[in-house]
Design a protein around this motif. Structure first.
Motif, PDB file in Angstrom:
ATOM      1  N   VAL A  56       0.860  -1.141  -0.086  1.00 46.48           N
ATOM      2  CA  VAL A  56      -0.069   0.116   0.088  1.00 46.48           C
ATOM      3  C   VAL A  56       0.840   1.283  -0.018  1.00 46.48           C
ATOM      4  CG1 VAL A  56      -1.737   1.393   1.328  1.00 46.48           C
ATOM      5  CG2 VAL A  56      -1.871  -1.261   1.174  1.00 46.48           C
ATOM      6  N   TYR A  57       0.921   1.903  -1.097  1.00 41.59           N
ATOM      7  CA  TYR A  57       1.499   3.380  -1.223  1.00 41.59           C
ATOM      8  C   TYR A  57       0.907   4.368  -0.846  1.00 41.59           C
ATOM      9  CZ  TYR A  57       4.927   0.607  -3.906  1.00 41.59           C
ATOM     10  OH  TYR A  57       5.894  -0.181  -4.337  1.00 41.59           O
ATOM     11  N   VAL A  58       1.511   5.466  -0.064  1.00 42.06           N
ATOM     12  CA  VAL A  58       1.078   6.456   0.578  1.00 42.06           C
ATOM     13  C   VAL A  58       1.734   7.730   0.002  1.00 42.06           C
ATOM     14  CG1 VAL A  58       0.160   8.085   2.603  1.00 42.06           C
ATOM     15  CG2 VAL A  58       0.355   5.234   2.626  1.00 42.06           C
ATOM     16  N   THR A  59       1.085   8.629  -0.625  1.00 42.20           N
ATOM     17  CA  THR A  59       1.772   9.724  -1.132  1.00 42.20           C
ATOM     18  C   THR A  59       0.981  10.954  -0.615  1.00 42.20           C
ATOM     19  OG1 THR A  59       2.782  11.184  -3.186  1.00 42.20           O
ATOM     20  CG2 THR A  59       0.354  10.284  -3.101  1.00 42.20           C
ATOM     21  N   TRP A  60       1.685  12.137  -0.340  1.00 38.72           N
ATOM     22  CA  TRP A  60       0.876  13.494   0.139  1.00 38.72           C
ATOM     23  C   TRP A  60       0.839  14.534  -0.904  1.00 38.72           C
ATOM     24  CZ3 TRP A  60      -1.261  14.527   4.359  1.00 38.72           C
ATOM     25  CH2 TRP A  60      -1.627  16.153   4.573  1.00 38.72           C
ATOM     26  N   ALA A  88       8.785  22.068  -1.260  1.00 42.13           N
ATOM     27  CA  ALA A  88       9.730  20.989  -0.782  1.00 42.13           C
ATOM     28  C   ALA A  88       9.740  20.547   0.937  1.00 42.13           C
ATOM     29  CB  ALA A  88      11.050  21.398  -1.547  1.00 42.13           C
ATOM     30  N   ALA A  89       9.987  21.562   1.576  1.00 42.72           N
ATOM     31  CA  ALA A  89      10.031  21.474   2.844  1.00 42.72           C
ATOM     32  C   ALA A  89       8.558  20.800   3.615  1.00 42.72           C
ATOM     33  CB  ALA A  89      10.196  22.799   3.649  1.00 42.72           C
ATOM     34  N   ALA A  90       7.601  21.458   3.119  1.00 45.50           N
ATOM     35  CA  ALA A  90       6.416  20.846   3.390  1.00 45.50           C
ATOM     36  C   ALA A  90       6.319  19.297   3.132  1.00 45.50           C
ATOM     37  CB  ALA A  90       5.083  21.712   2.834  1.00 45.50           C
ATOM     38  N   LEU A  91       6.653  19.037   1.967  1.00 50.91           N
ATOM     39  CA  LEU A  91       6.610  17.509   1.410  1.00 50.91           C
ATOM     40  C   LEU A  91       7.558  16.708   2.304  1.00 50.91           C
ATOM     41  CD1 LEU A  91       5.254  16.194  -0.914  1.00 50.91           C
ATOM     42  CD2 LEU A  91       7.051  16.298  -2.142  1.00 50.91           C
ATOM     43  N   GLU A  92       8.637  17.145   2.533  1.00 53.04           N
ATOM     44  CA  GLU A  92       9.894  16.400   3.348  1.00 53.04           C
ATOM     45  C   GLU A  92       9.191  16.265   4.534  1.00 53.04           C
ATOM     46  OE1 GLU A  92      13.076  13.975   4.694  1.00 53.04           O
ATOM     47  OE2 GLU A  92      12.021  14.511   2.873  1.00 53.04           O
ATOM     48  N   ALA A  97       6.389  12.460   8.880  1.00 54.05           N
ATOM     49  CA  ALA A  97       5.071  12.669   9.395  1.00 54.05           C
ATOM     50  C   ALA A  97       4.435  11.231   9.130  1.00 54.05           C
ATOM     51  CB  ALA A  97       4.023  13.860   9.616  1.00 54.05           C
ATOM     52  N   LEU A  98       4.275  11.009   7.948  1.00 55.97           N
ATOM     53  CA  LEU A  98       3.580   9.839   7.546  1.00 55.97           C
ATOM     54  C   LEU A  98       4.239   8.601   7.745  1.00 55.97           C
ATOM     55  CD1 LEU A  98       2.888  10.767   3.880  1.00 55.97           C
ATOM     56  CD2 LEU A  98       1.033  10.451   5.573  1.00 55.97           C
ATOM     57  N   ALA A 118       5.706   8.189  -4.432  1.00 58.05           N
ATOM     58  CA  ALA A 118       5.259   8.037  -2.999  1.00 58.05           C
ATOM     59  C   ALA A 118       6.201   8.152  -1.821  1.00 58.05           C
ATOM     60  CB  ALA A 118       4.368   6.474  -2.914  1.00 58.05           C
ATOM     61  N   GLN A 119       5.529   8.556  -0.447  1.00 60.23           N
ATOM     62  CA  GLN A 119       6.439   9.018   0.490  1.00 60.23           C
ATOM     63  C   GLN A 119       6.469   7.769   1.341  1.00 60.23           C
ATOM     64  OE1 GLN A 119       3.947  11.465  -0.420  1.00 60.23           O
ATOM     65  NE2 GLN A 119       5.893  12.379  -1.554  1.00 60.23           N
ATOM     66  N   ALA A 120       5.570   7.017   1.421  1.00 58.82           N
ATOM     67  CA  ALA A 120       5.490   5.841   2.364  1.00 58.82           C
ATOM     68  C   ALA A 120       5.113   4.443   1.575  1.00 58.82           C
ATOM     69  CB  ALA A 120       4.701   5.861   3.438  1.00 58.82           C
ATOM     70  N   LEU A 121       5.605   3.313   2.003  1.00 54.77           N
ATOM     71  CA  LEU A 121       5.146   1.902   1.510  1.00 54.77           C
ATOM     72  C   LEU A 121       4.707   1.125   2.965  1.00 54.77           C
ATOM     73  CD1 LEU A 121       4.666  -0.262  -0.228  1.00 54.77           C
ATOM     74  CD2 LEU A 121       7.121  -0.609  -0.506  1.00 54.77           C
ATOM     75  N   VAL A 122       3.411   0.445   2.788  1.00 56.09           N
ATOM     76  CA  VAL A 122       3.085  -0.202   3.958  1.00 56.09           C
ATOM     77  C   VAL A 122       2.883  -1.714   3.263  1.00 56.09           C
ATOM     78  CG1 VAL A 122       1.342  -0.510   5.429  1.00 56.09           C
ATOM     79  CG2 VAL A 122       1.783   1.656   5.059  1.00 56.09           C
ATOM     80  N   ARG A 123       3.405  -2.364   4.186  1.00 53.39           N
ATOM     81  CA  ARG A 123       3.336  -4.062   3.492  1.00 53.39           C
ATOM     82  C   ARG A 123       2.593  -4.843   4.589  1.00 53.39           C
ATOM     83  NH1 ARG A 123       7.008  -4.733  -0.604  1.00 53.39           N
ATOM     84  NH2 ARG A 123       8.864  -3.088  -0.307  1.00 53.39           N
TER      85      ARG A 123
END
Length: 127
Positions: A56-60, A88-92, A97-98, A118-123
């Motif tokens: 499951v991918y999560v992007t902001w 860029a700062a907000a995205l980082e 945070a995610l 994406a910013q995160a990968l949930v397995r």
């Protein structure tokens, strides 16, 4: 990939959306978006391949207003636009945070492959 594995990933995506929502972040699966949905926030989607990219991918996504300003600055090569470092700062900050929120919620989470956008990968937990 079996139907059960796909169902497990879909359930995981629903749990990820619920956890982010409980933390106070707008979160949704792109297929579950309605016209009333806000433009920014966490977007969650499933990749149901049989390889290492499965999860499951999560992007902001930032507010559409900021996205338009940033796109315009890039298209016009205005690399001094103050919105670029802000975005860029907000995205980082949101990437961190995610990862922190999802990890605290008990998910097996890591940085997503850069190519995914994406910013995160949930397995799914290893069975």
């Amino acid at each position: 990939m079996s139907a059960t594995a796909e169902e497990d990933l879909t359930r995981l995506a629903e749990d990820v959306v619920a956890a982010l929502t409980r933390a106070g972040l707008p979160a949704r699966h792109p297929e579950w978006v309605s016209e009333e949905s806000p433009g920014g926030g966490a977007k969650v989607w499933v990749v149901a391949t049989a390889d290492a990219g499965r999860g499951v991918y999560v992007t902001w996504s930032q507010h559409p207003e900021l996205e338009v300003v940033v796109r315009r600055a890039v298209e016009t090569l205005d690399l001094t636009a103050p919105e670029l470092p802000f975005a860029a700062a907000a995205l980082e900050a949101m990437r961190k945070a995610l990862l922190a929120i999802l990890g605290a919620a008990g998910f097996e989470v890591s940085d997503a492959p850069e190519i995914s956008g994406a910013q995160a990968l949930v397995r799914l937990p290893e069975s």
